[in-house]
Design an enzyme around this catalytic site. Structure first.
Site, short mmCIF file in Angstrom:
data_model
loop_
_atom_site.label_atom_id
_atom_site.label_comp_id
_atom_site.label_asym_id
_atom_site.label_seq_id
_atom_site.Cartn_x
_atom_site.Cartn_y
_atom_site.Cartn_z
N HIS A 1 -3.37 21.91 -9.23
CA HIS A 1 -4.66 22.30 -9.80
C HIS A 1 -5.66 22.72 -8.72
CE1 HIS A 1 -3.71 19.57 -13.51
NE2 HIS A 1 -2.88 20.59 -13.38
N HIS B 1 -3.07 26.57 -19.55
CA HIS B 1 -2.81 25.62 -18.47
C HIS B 1 -1.54 25.97 -17.71
CE1 HIS B 1 -3.22 21.96 -16.17
NE2 HIS B 1 -1.91 21.84 -16.28
N ASP C 1 -1.01 26.34 -13.71
CA ASP C 1 0.07 25.76 -12.91
C ASP C 1 0.80 26.83 -12.11
OD1 ASP C 1 -0.38 23.12 -13.57
OD2 ASP C 1 1.16 23.04 -15.13
N HIS D 1 7.22 23.66 -12.80
CA HIS D 1 7.09 23.53 -11.35
C HIS D 1 8.41 23.73 -10.62
CE1 HIS D 1 2.99 22.34 -11.79
NE2 HIS D 1 3.26 21.23 -12.43
#
Length: 305
Positions: free
Chosen positions: A79, A236, A240, A263
């Protein structure tokens, strides 16, 4: 697009909980000189060791993006890294007194306001970019990331969940400080109620609460205030992606299209990107000075990497 590097005009600080440790973390962002990049310093450890925010320093992506070197780690950096990328900050030193970046409200909004409060300072060094010359793709198990040539930096992200509140969502962002701040920075991380209960049972997410995440049950959003955007979930994921892809170390001129990526898959793509050196080049913009061009194309000066 910017021709020169940027840092903060003055130091800024904040405190917050580590989402997994549940402990208070103190964080200060210091201005840094040209070509410094983004580095993290663990002030709680002897010698305040530093770790560069680069994909070759990533040591874990199971729950968050974690970088490490010589036995020292910094966790949950995505973030804050998204904030630096979104606001076009090239050089900064992040000092923290724990292994986790504070989760704040689960978005990049508090970090965005923090960096904005410090102001930005243009630097003499020319800003370098990765320019994508031909598509690069990674696909596996219904997940994919492709980057296409484009004159600007764009991210298109698609997510798919069986939950009726989410289902399939797609969002495209042309990455500029204004659009990042308005459309993406305040989108919070999210999770499903059964996953949160599972993590807490095993001693994880000790600092997690409805104050720093959107929690979804079978009946809908548990948070009293509901969603900040109807499509906050995919926004969001864009956040990321911004944080993860910033670990290439330079901003991108290209269009990233990600489908059901996270991720770990983003990190795998960064390794694929870097190995396909014939598909991209590094360059500065024409008005940047002090670097001899390798060749000139379309108003851009190409540089070897």
């Amino acid at each position: 697009m910017q021709t020169h590097q940027q840092t903060l005009a003055r130091p800024v600080s904040c405190s917050g909980l580590g989402v997994h440790s549940g402990k208070t973390v103190n964080l200060t962002i210091q201005p840094a000189p040209i070509n410094h990049g983004i580095q993290f310093s663990r002030t709680d450890l002897p010698g305040s060791p530093r770790i560069s925010a680069h994909f070759n320093r990533v040591v874990d992506t199971s729950l968050a993006t974690v970088i490490g070197a010589d036995g020292c780690i910094v966790s949950t950096i995505e973030h804050l890294m998204a904030t630096f990328a979104g606001l076009a900050i090239d050089n900064a030193l992040v000092e923290i007194d724990s292994y986790e970046i504070p989760i704040m409200d689960g978005s990049a909004g508090p970090f965005t306001r923090l960096v904005r409060s410090g102001g930005t300072a243009a630097q003499k060094g020319p800003k370098c970019y990765f320019r994508v010359k031909e598509p690069i793709t990674l696909e596996e198990n219904e997940k994919s990331v492709t980057i296409y040539p484009a004159p600007v930096y764009k991210i298109t992200c698609t997510i798919e969940f069986s939950h009726p509140l989410i289902q399939r969502q797609t969002y495209t962002l042309e990455v500029t400080p204004e659009r990042f701040e308005k459309e993406i920075s305040s989108a919070r991380t999210f999770g499903f109620l059964h996953e949160v209960e599972y993590m807490k049972r095993y001693g994880l997410a000790r600092g997690g609460s409805l104050d720093n995440a959107v929690v979804v049950s079978e009946d809908g959003v548990v948070n009293e205030g509901g969603l900040r955007f109807p499509d906050e979930f995919v926004r969001h994921k864009i956040l990321d992606c911004l944080g993860d892809f910033s670990l290439l170390g330079l901003p991108i001129l290209g269009h990233i299209v990600a489908h059901r990526s996270g991720h770990a898959f983003n990190h795998a793509f960064l390794k694929t990107f870097f190995h396909q050196k014939g598909s991209w080049e590094t360059l500065t913009l024409d008005s940047a000075c002090g670097i001899a061009p390798a060749r000139e194309e379309g108003g851009l000066r190409s540089q070897p990497f």
